[in-house]
Design an enzyme around this catalytic site. Structure first.
Site, PDB file in Angstrom:
ATOM      1  N   ASN A 122       0.846  -1.199   0.000  1.00  0.00           N
ATOM      2  CA  ASN A 122       0.000   0.000   0.000  1.00  0.00           C
ATOM      3  C   ASN A 122       0.880   1.248   0.000  1.00  0.00           C
ATOM      4  OD1 ASN A 122      -2.386   1.641   0.426  1.00  0.00           O
ATOM      5  ND2 ASN A 122      -1.773   1.829   2.573  1.00  0.00           N
TER       6      ASN A 122
ATOM      7  N   ASP B 247      -2.419   0.588   8.286  1.00  0.00           N
ATOM      8  CA  ASP B 247      -1.199   1.371   8.017  1.00  0.00           C
ATOM      9  C   ASP B 247      -0.042   1.016   8.952  1.00  0.00           C
ATOM     10  OD1 ASP B 247      -2.656   2.745   6.032  1.00  0.00           O
ATOM     11  OD2 ASP B 247      -3.332   4.249   7.461  1.00  0.00           O
TER      12      ASP B 247
ATOM     13  N   SER C  95       4.992   6.755   2.362  1.00  0.00           N
ATOM     14  CA  SER C  95       5.559   5.430   2.644  1.00  0.00           C
ATOM     15  C   SER C  95       4.870   4.381   1.783  1.00  0.00           C
ATOM     16  CB  SER C  95       5.300   5.025   4.105  1.00  0.00           C
ATOM     17  OG  SER C  95       5.707   6.021   5.007  1.00  0.00           O
TER      18      SER C  95
ATOM     19  N   HIS D 181       0.934   5.175   1.384  1.00  0.00           N
ATOM     20  CA  HIS D 181       0.245   5.986   2.396  1.00  0.00           C
ATOM     21  C   HIS D 181       0.915   7.356   2.465  1.00  0.00           C
ATOM     22  CE1 HIS D 181      -2.083   6.825   5.980  1.00  0.00           C
ATOM     23  NE2 HIS D 181      -0.979   7.316   6.525  1.00  0.00           N
TER      24      HIS D 181
HETATM   25  C1  GAR Z   1      -2.812   9.018  -2.390  1.00  0.00           C
HETATM   26  O1  GAR Z   1      -2.322  10.201  -1.821  1.00  0.00           O
HETATM   27  C2  GAR Z   1      -2.561   7.849  -1.469  1.00  0.00           C
HETATM   28  O2  GAR Z   1      -1.337   7.924  -0.778  1.00  0.00           O
HETATM   29  C3  GAR Z   1      -3.723   7.961  -0.527  1.00  0.00           C
HETATM   30  O3  GAR Z   1      -4.812   8.297  -1.339  1.00  0.00           O
HETATM   31  C4  GAR Z   1      -4.346   9.056  -2.466  1.00  0.00           C
HETATM   32  C5  GAR Z   1      -4.861   8.390  -3.715  1.00  0.00           C
HETATM   33  O4  GAR Z   1      -4.571   9.170  -4.836  1.00  0.00           O
HETATM   34  N1  GAR Z   1      -3.947   6.740   0.175  1.00  0.00           N
HETATM   35  C6  GAR Z   1      -4.354   6.670   1.430  1.00  0.00           C
HETATM   36  O5  GAR Z   1      -4.627   7.658   2.099  1.00  0.00           O
HETATM   37  C7  GAR Z   1      -4.481   5.276   1.987  1.00  0.00           C
HETATM   38  N2  GAR Z   1      -4.499   5.289   3.407  1.00  0.00           N
HETATM   39  P1  GAR Z   1      -4.616   8.535  -6.282  1.00  0.00           P
HETATM   40  O6  GAR Z   1      -5.988   7.838  -6.417  1.00  0.00           O
HETATM   41  O7  GAR Z   1      -4.506   9.700  -7.214  1.00  0.00           O
HETATM   42  O8  GAR Z   1      -3.489   7.555  -6.405  1.00  0.00           O
END
Ligand code: GAR
Length: 217
Positions: free
Chosen positions: A109, A147, A138, A111
């Site tokens: 994942n 997480d 990360s 994060h």
């Molecule tokens: C990203 O910033 C990712 O790190 C976060 O959601 C966004 C997705 O953007 N993920 C989390 O918060 C998971 N806990 P994207 O759809 O444009 O890749």
């Protein structure tokens, strides 16, 4: 070269999936994306995946009675696609223990924080509230605890005067787009693995594998 078959799970915009897709277009990249799967229909990331010629599936969680039957359907689709690794990229669903354990060591994942700080949501808002000077992102192996799994790679992003949650988020997203392909490459080239027995991943990495953002020229 035998490439690692990766699937990407999304719920929305899919910009990290796009970064992975671009990286895998390099013939020397050791992984390929065999499927992009969303739990929400009609999201931006699905169209982006199609633009890259990647197979897509929607398995809408709202059509299932419970988490377990939804995740069983997801696993079936992943297996059909021959996925050997599952990359969560903005997949905004808490995963059940059964799913997580069945993909243990093969589920990663991204994060938007330097874990173990700021698990959960609204990481940028909370980082600004706490007045931290170094934030970041990360990539980690997924465990049943949110997480909290072994860290694969991280990028530090300084907080600058005047930052809002939005400006910080934009800068970190840019770093995420470099970090995730880097982490996928580390796994696909077998330089990072996790047997599932300890709290840290097994690493065979050099100093050059440590991600720094912005990169020094
Ligand atoms: C990203 O910033 C990712 O790190 C976060 O959601 C966004 C997705 O953007 N993920 C989390 O918060 C998971 N806990 P994207 O759809 O444009 O890749």
């Amino acid at each position: 070269m035998t490439k690692l078959k990766a699937a990407v799970l999304i719920s929305g915009r899919g910009s990290n999936m796009g970064a992975l897709a671009r990286a895998t277009m390099d013939p020397d990249f050791p992984a390929e994306i065999v499927l992009v799967l969303s739990n929400k229909p009609h999201v931006e990331g699905l169209a982006l995946a199609q633009e890259h010629g990647i197979d897509i599936r929607v398995i809408d969680h709202k059509e299932f009675d419970d988490r377990e039957t939804h995740e069983d359907a997801v696993t079936e689709a992943l297996k059909e696609a021959g996925a050997e690794l599952v990359c969560l990229a903005g997949y905004m669903r808490i995963l059940g223990e059964g799913f997580v354990n069945s993909w243990r060591g093969r589920l990663i994942n991204i994060h938007p924080s330097l874990l173990p700080s700021f698990r959960g949501i609204k990481t940028h808002e909370r980082a600004l509230e706490r007045g931290i000077r170094i934030h970041g992102c990360s990539v980690h192996f997924v465990t049943a605890e949110l997480d909290a799994g072994p860290i694969i790679a991280q990028t530090a992003v300084p907080v600058v005067p005047g930052d809002t949650a939005e400006t910080l988020s934009d800068r970190i997203l840019e770093a995420e787009h470099e970090l995730y392909p880097h982490a996928l490459e580390l796994i696909a080239s077998k330089r990072v693995r996790w047997s599932g027995d300890s709290g840290v991943a097994d690493m065979d990495v050099t100093q050059n594998d440590v991600a720094i953002f912005p990169k020094a020229d």
